[in-house]
Design a protein around this motif. Structure first.
Motif, short mmCIF file in Angstrom:
data_model
loop_
_atom_site.label_atom_id
_atom_site.label_comp_id
_atom_site.label_asym_id
_atom_site.label_seq_id
_atom_site.Cartn_x
_atom_site.Cartn_y
_atom_site.Cartn_z
N GLU A 284 0.80 -1.22 -0.01
CA GLU A 284 0.06 -0.06 0.17
C GLU A 284 0.83 1.33 0.13
O GLU A 284 0.34 2.38 0.03
N ILE A 285 2.04 0.94 0.26
CA ILE A 285 3.02 2.23 0.09
C ILE A 285 3.83 2.36 -1.36
O ILE A 285 4.20 1.44 -1.63
N HIS A 286 3.70 3.29 -2.35
CA HIS A 286 4.28 3.61 -3.26
C HIS A 286 5.42 4.47 -3.30
O HIS A 286 5.25 5.61 -2.88
N PHE A 287 6.25 4.12 -4.17
CA PHE A 287 7.33 5.13 -4.70
C PHE A 287 6.84 5.52 -6.17
O PHE A 287 6.90 4.82 -7.19
N PHE A 288 6.90 6.89 -6.37
CA PHE A 288 6.88 7.69 -7.56
C PHE A 288 8.11 7.88 -8.26
O PHE A 288 8.62 9.05 -8.25
N ASN A 289 8.70 6.98 -8.80
CA ASN A 289 10.08 7.20 -9.70
C ASN A 289 9.61 8.43 -10.65
O ASN A 289 10.65 9.00 -10.85
N ASP A 290 8.67 8.33 -11.32
CA ASP A 290 8.54 9.12 -12.28
C ASP A 290 8.25 10.57 -11.90
O ASP A 290 8.05 11.43 -12.85
N ILE A 291 7.85 10.87 -10.74
CA ILE A 291 7.52 12.25 -10.17
C ILE A 291 8.88 12.97 -9.79
O ILE A 291 9.26 12.51 -8.70
N ALA A 292 9.61 13.84 -10.48
CA ALA A 292 10.76 14.27 -10.31
C ALA A 292 10.53 15.55 -9.37
O ALA A 292 9.87 16.40 -9.80
#
Ligand code: GDP
Ligand code: MN
Length: 349
Positions: A284-292
């Protein structure tokens, strides 16, 4: 349904559409900013970037909160920049003051001592009210009760890449409740007894601790001690319903009773992170690699050249903090069994 940021190829018909309103449903979601009137020009910069990179095509609302009334300049400037509706709320006194169980003399001595020891914001009363508010109250302000998801934006942050999909929709459709772009170690001096307080909570409320949680992100010894890893909360996209759940409220109340927001200088980042780590399932915890993203002094610049060119990023990949020694993001990847993005080794020094 496709959420890959790479779905929009340069030159494709969808690429041309990037200037128009994005098709598809909208989530019940809002941006939220806590700010002072004096922050107006710094928040204007943040809003302009969020709009240019994302919201001009999605038109989500924006809620502004302040412990004092917003002035007409603040309202005029911000409402002219936001493409969705804007709302302005004044925080009630009881969410921005010393609760009655706090010994204010003791709290004052702590501030004087922290000032001498030059601990960042150690002598500040308002910073402590801010941290307590962001930990326990922003999500239950009347203006926030209308929404299911929030995206926190602070003054003077930067977004370096286009966002070609709706992160709120990803949260909803993939069942995510909390997300981050940067993680790091907290200053030990600001939270000496936080973990003791958390352990007491875990003992008193075992029903709130989720089995497949992220304890391994927070602790290296099975929960005996805290390793100080936390998600940086100046950027957050999360579920308001989770923060309004009995589990989170019991957790906040327990911490608030122990007084560390005032007798120490507990930050909302470790408070949120520990909650997410113990009371949410790992997935349920997300890492947004594409949000710089940039907030002084750290940058998250996506690893992977193809992501950066296709999203028209303007960050220097050398500035990416993710794989450096003081970041906890490697640890997040490890406990989740995720493969690190291509090229991460080149960014580790
Ligand atoms: P830092 O990022 O930890 O250095 O702290 P900031 O100064 O950026 O504060 C965090 C957030 O709280 C920002 O959105 C600020 O605008 C806001 N903030 C901080 N102090 C106050 C305050 O006294 N009143 C109000 N209304 N907002 C505040
Ligand atoms: Mn800040």
């Amino acid at each position: 349904l496709e959420f890959s940021p790479l779905v929009t190829q340069p030159g494709s018909p969808q690429w041309e559409d990037l200037t128009s309103t994005a098709p598809g449903p909208r989530m019940n979601a809002t941006f939220v900013t806590l700010a002072r009137n004096s922050d107006v020009w710094d928040i204007a910069r943040s809003i302009r970037q969020v709009e240019d990179r994302f919201n001009r095509r999605y038109n989500y609302d924006w809620v502004f909160l302040n412990d004092k009334p917003f002035d007409s300049t603040f309202k005029k400037v911000t409402s002219s920049l936001v493409s969705g509706k804007t709302y302005y709320g004044e925080i009630p006194e009881e969410h921005w003051s010393f609760p009655s169980h706090i010994d204010e003399e003791k709290a004052k001595k702590v501030r004087e001592d922290m000032k001498e020891r030059k601990i960042i914001y150690g002598d500040s009363i308002s910073y402590r009210h801010m941290c307590r508010f962001e930990s326990g109250f922003f999500f239950r302000q009347p203006l926030m009760m209308n929404y299911d998801y929030y995206w926190r934006v602070e003054p003077s942050v930067e977004l370096f890449c286009d966002i070609h999909y709706d992160p709120f929709r990803l949260m909803h459709e993939q069942g995510k409740k909390y997300s981050f772009v940067l993680s790091l170690y907290e200053y030990v001096e600001t939270i000496p007894t936080l973990w003791e307080s958390v352990k007491k909570f875990m003992k008193n409320h075992p029903e709130h601790i989720v089995k497949d949680n992220s304890l391994g992100f927070l602790s290296d010894d099975g929960g005996e001690s805290y390793n100080h890893c936390h998600f940086w909360s100046n950027f957050e996209i999360g579920s308001l319903n989770w923060l309004r759940s009995q589990a989170y409220i019991d957790y906040f109340d327990a911490l608030d009773k122990d007084g560390g927001f005032f007798y120490e200088r507990w930050g909302d980042a470790p408070v949120h992170s520990i909650a997410a780590g113990l009371m949410l399932k790992k997935e349920e915890i997300h890492f947004f690699n594409d949000i710089a993203y940039y907030h002084v002094p750290f940058t998250h610049c996506p690893t992977g050249e193809s992501v950066r060119t296709q999203l028209r990023c303007h960050c220097n990949p050398k500035d990416n903090f993710d794989w450096k020694g003081y970041s906890c993001t490697s640890r997040y990847f490890e406990i989740n069994g995720l493969d690190k993005p291509e090229g991460w080794e080149n960014q580790s020094d």
